[in-house]
Motif scaffolding. Structure first.
Motif, mmCIF file in Angstrom:
data_model
loop_
_atom_site.group_PDB
_atom_site.id
_atom_site.type_symbol
_atom_site.label_atom_id
_atom_site.label_comp_id
_atom_site.label_asym_id
_atom_site.label_seq_id
_atom_site.Cartn_x
_atom_site.Cartn_y
_atom_site.Cartn_z
ATOM 1 N N PHE A 1 15.564 46.256 25.713
ATOM 2 C CA PHE A 1 14.349 46.882 25.196
ATOM 3 C C PHE A 1 13.171 45.900 25.207
ATOM 4 C CE2 PHE A 1 11.582 47.400 21.457
ATOM 5 C CZ PHE A 1 10.917 48.574 21.846
ATOM 6 N N LEU A 2 13.416 44.685 24.729
ATOM 7 C CA LEU A 2 12.344 43.692 24.691
ATOM 8 C C LEU A 2 11.860 43.353 26.098
ATOM 9 C CD1 LEU A 2 13.735 41.252 21.962
ATOM 10 C CD2 LEU A 2 11.951 42.979 21.692
ATOM 11 N N ASP A 3 12.770 43.316 27.067
ATOM 12 C CA ASP A 3 12.381 43.039 28.459
ATOM 13 C C ASP A 3 11.534 44.173 29.013
ATOM 14 O OD1 ASP A 3 13.698 40.635 28.411
ATOM 15 O OD2 ASP A 3 15.535 41.409 29.334
ATOM 16 N N GLU A 4 11.949 45.434 28.755
ATOM 17 C CA GLU A 4 11.205 46.587 29.263
ATOM 18 C C GLU A 4 9.831 46.690 28.598
ATOM 19 O OE1 GLU A 4 13.515 50.102 28.852
ATOM 20 O OE2 GLU A 4 15.104 49.445 30.220
ATOM 21 N N ALA A 5 9.771 46.357 27.298
ATOM 22 C CA ALA A 5 8.501 46.459 26.576
ATOM 23 C C ALA A 5 7.607 45.243 26.814
ATOM 24 C CB ALA A 5 8.766 46.632 25.086
ATOM 25 N N GLY A 6 8.153 44.208 27.432
ATOM 26 C CA GLY A 6 7.367 43.002 27.684
ATOM 27 C C GLY A 6 7.073 42.211 26.429
ATOM 28 N N VAL A 7 8.007 42.245 25.478
ATOM 29 C CA VAL A 7 7.811 41.546 24.213
ATOM 30 C C VAL A 7 8.447 40.158 24.294
ATOM 31 C CG1 VAL A 7 8.307 41.542 21.738
ATOM 32 C CG2 VAL A 7 7.774 43.696 22.921
ATOM 33 N N GLU A 8 7.670 39.161 23.947
ATOM 34 C CA GLU A 8 8.185 37.792 23.884
ATOM 35 C C GLU A 8 8.350 37.410 22.408
ATOM 36 O OE1 GLU A 8 5.557 35.218 25.997
ATOM 37 O OE2 GLU A 8 6.476 35.645 27.935
ATOM 38 N N THR A 9 9.518 36.954 22.057
ATOM 39 C CA THR A 9 9.779 36.561 20.668
ATOM 40 C C THR A 9 9.451 35.084 20.473
ATOM 41 O OG1 THR A 9 12.065 35.948 21.127
ATOM 42 C CG2 THR A 9 11.647 38.253 20.556
ATOM 43 N N ASP A 10 9.431 34.678 19.194
ATOM 44 C CA ASP A 10 9.214 33.260 18.888
ATOM 45 C C ASP A 10 10.299 32.406 19.541
ATOM 46 O OD1 ASP A 10 7.007 33.913 17.422
ATOM 47 O OD2 ASP A 10 8.057 33.880 15.483
ATOM 48 N N GLU A 11 11.523 32.949 19.537
ATOM 49 C CA GLU A 11 12.638 32.215 20.115
ATOM 50 C C GLU A 11 12.460 32.025 21.624
ATOM 51 O OE1 GLU A 11 13.474 33.626 16.262
ATOM 52 O OE2 GLU A 11 12.900 34.793 18.057
ATOM 53 N N ASP A 12 11.902 33.056 22.295
ATOM 54 C CA ASP A 12 11.651 32.928 23.738
ATOM 55 C C ASP A 12 10.651 31.814 24.008
ATOM 56 O OD1 ASP A 12 13.380 35.020 24.298
ATOM 57 O OD2 ASP A 12 11.805 36.530 24.158
ATOM 58 N N CYS A 13 9.679 31.666 23.133
ATOM 59 C CA CYS A 13 8.649 30.645 23.304
ATOM 60 C C CYS A 13 9.031 29.310 22.659
ATOM 61 C CB CYS A 13 7.337 31.142 22.703
ATOM 62 S SG CYS A 13 6.694 32.638 23.507
ATOM 63 N N LYS A 14 10.259 29.282 22.090
ATOM 64 C CA LYS A 14 10.773 28.061 21.462
ATOM 65 C C LYS A 14 9.845 27.543 20.361
ATOM 66 C CE LYS A 14 13.564 26.439 25.345
ATOM 67 N NZ LYS A 14 13.589 27.736 26.038
ATOM 68 N N VAL A 15 9.391 28.467 19.508
ATOM 69 C CA VAL A 15 8.571 28.085 18.369
ATOM 70 C C VAL A 15 9.266 28.578 17.094
ATOM 71 C CG1 VAL A 15 6.391 28.101 19.616
ATOM 72 C CG2 VAL A 15 7.201 30.214 18.519
ATOM 73 N N VAL A 16 8.977 27.884 15.985
ATOM 74 C CA VAL A 16 9.552 28.232 14.686
ATOM 75 C C VAL A 16 8.438 28.386 13.682
ATOM 76 C CG1 VAL A 16 11.105 27.477 12.836
ATOM 77 C CG2 VAL A 16 11.641 26.891 15.207
ATOM 78 N N VAL A 17 8.555 29.390 12.849
ATOM 79 C CA VAL A 17 7.541 29.613 11.825
ATOM 80 C C VAL A 17 7.552 28.431 10.866
ATOM 81 C CG1 VAL A 17 6.732 31.124 9.982
ATOM 82 C CG2 VAL A 17 7.880 32.085 11.978
ATOM 83 N N PRO A 18 6.397 27.759 10.677
ATOM 84 C CA PRO A 18 6.357 26.605 9.769
ATOM 85 C C PRO A 18 6.627 27.026 8.336
ATOM 86 C CG PRO A 18 4.420 26.673 11.197
ATOM 87 C CD PRO A 18 5.110 27.986 11.331
ATOM 88 N N SER A 19 7.143 26.093 7.545
ATOM 89 C CA SER A 19 7.348 26.374 6.125
ATOM 90 C C SER A 19 6.022 26.182 5.412
ATOM 91 C CB SER A 19 8.398 25.413 5.541
ATOM 92 O OG SER A 19 7.967 24.072 5.726
ATOM 93 N N THR A 20 5.769 26.994 4.421
ATOM 94 C CA THR A 20 4.484 26.900 3.689
ATOM 95 C C THR A 20 4.582 25.868 2.596
ATOM 96 O OG1 THR A 20 5.251 28.733 2.306
ATOM 97 C CG2 THR A 20 3.874 29.276 4.183
#
Length: 212
Positions: free
Chosen positions: A193-212
């Motif tokens: 689904f993500l491939d068909e919709a063209g959605v890139e996740t944080d994991e695909d871009c190798k990024v992590v949400v910083p802690s606040t």
């Protein structure tokens, strides 16, 4: 003199010198390293010496003990024995004292061995001075810069960062909820689904949400 006679002469001299009881194994261990004697040769030589009456033999269970013939030694008087006991006591104390000195000297040697030499110390001082000079130059450069960030500006940046991180987490959660809702009726896998919709996740871009 044959090798056999040489072994017997060596053992006889050793037992007379030490004048204490030994087993054949003891004599072999004590003389083998220095003279290269074989155990069989030692055992046979001691048996022959005992048969010839040059040394004495006593049997204790399965073990035989050999010692010098005491008849060859002069009788020691009680006075001489006491003098020898005193001498032994004095020598024992001297040995203990020397052992203590040796231990102290050994500790000093180890301490000195682990310390820097004069040349090594001078070299380290030069390196540290050069390092300090580099730090001073860097500090002066920082002090002379005109683009310093004020505490207020720094605080503003951190607050803006917190806002952006919270928004990131919020949008990530919303997107995840929507994708999970769609996947309930979607016949394929989440990855497809993500491939068909063209959605890139944080994991695909190798990024992590910083802690606040």
């Amino acid at each position: 003199m044959s090798k056999k006679d040489n072994v017997a002469t060596l053992i006889l001299a050793y037992l007379n010198e030490k004048n204490r009881p030994y087993s054949a194994q003891d004599v072999f261990c004590n003389l083998q390293k220095q003279h290269g004697l074989g155990k069989t040769a030692v055992v046979k030589a001691m048996e022959v010496l005992a048969l010839e009456g040059k040394i004495k033999e006593k049997t204790y269970g399965k073990q035989k003990i050999y010692f010098a013939d005491q008849a060859q030694f002069k009788e020691v008087k009680d006075v001489d024995m006491k003098a020898l006991d005193c001498q032994i006591s004095e020598l024992s104390e001297e040995v203990q004292s020397l052992n203590q000195i040796c231990r102290q000297l050994d500790a000093e040697v180890k301490e000195l061995s682990s310390s820097l030499t004069t040349e090594e110390m001078l070299s380290e001082i030069r390196e540290l001075k050069a390092e300090c000079a580099g730090y001073r130059a860097r500090l002066e450069k920082i002090k002379s810069a005109t683009n310093h960030v004020t505490p207020e500006e720094k605080e503003k940046v951190y607050k803006e960062r917190d806002v952006y991180v919270k928004e990131w987490k919020k949008r990530k959660r919303l997107a995840s909820d929507m994708i999970n809702a769609i996947l309930e009726g979607y016949p394929k896998s989440k990855k497809e689904f993500l491939d068909e919709a063209g959605v890139e996740t944080d994991e695909d871009c190798k990024v992590v949400v910083p802690s606040t």
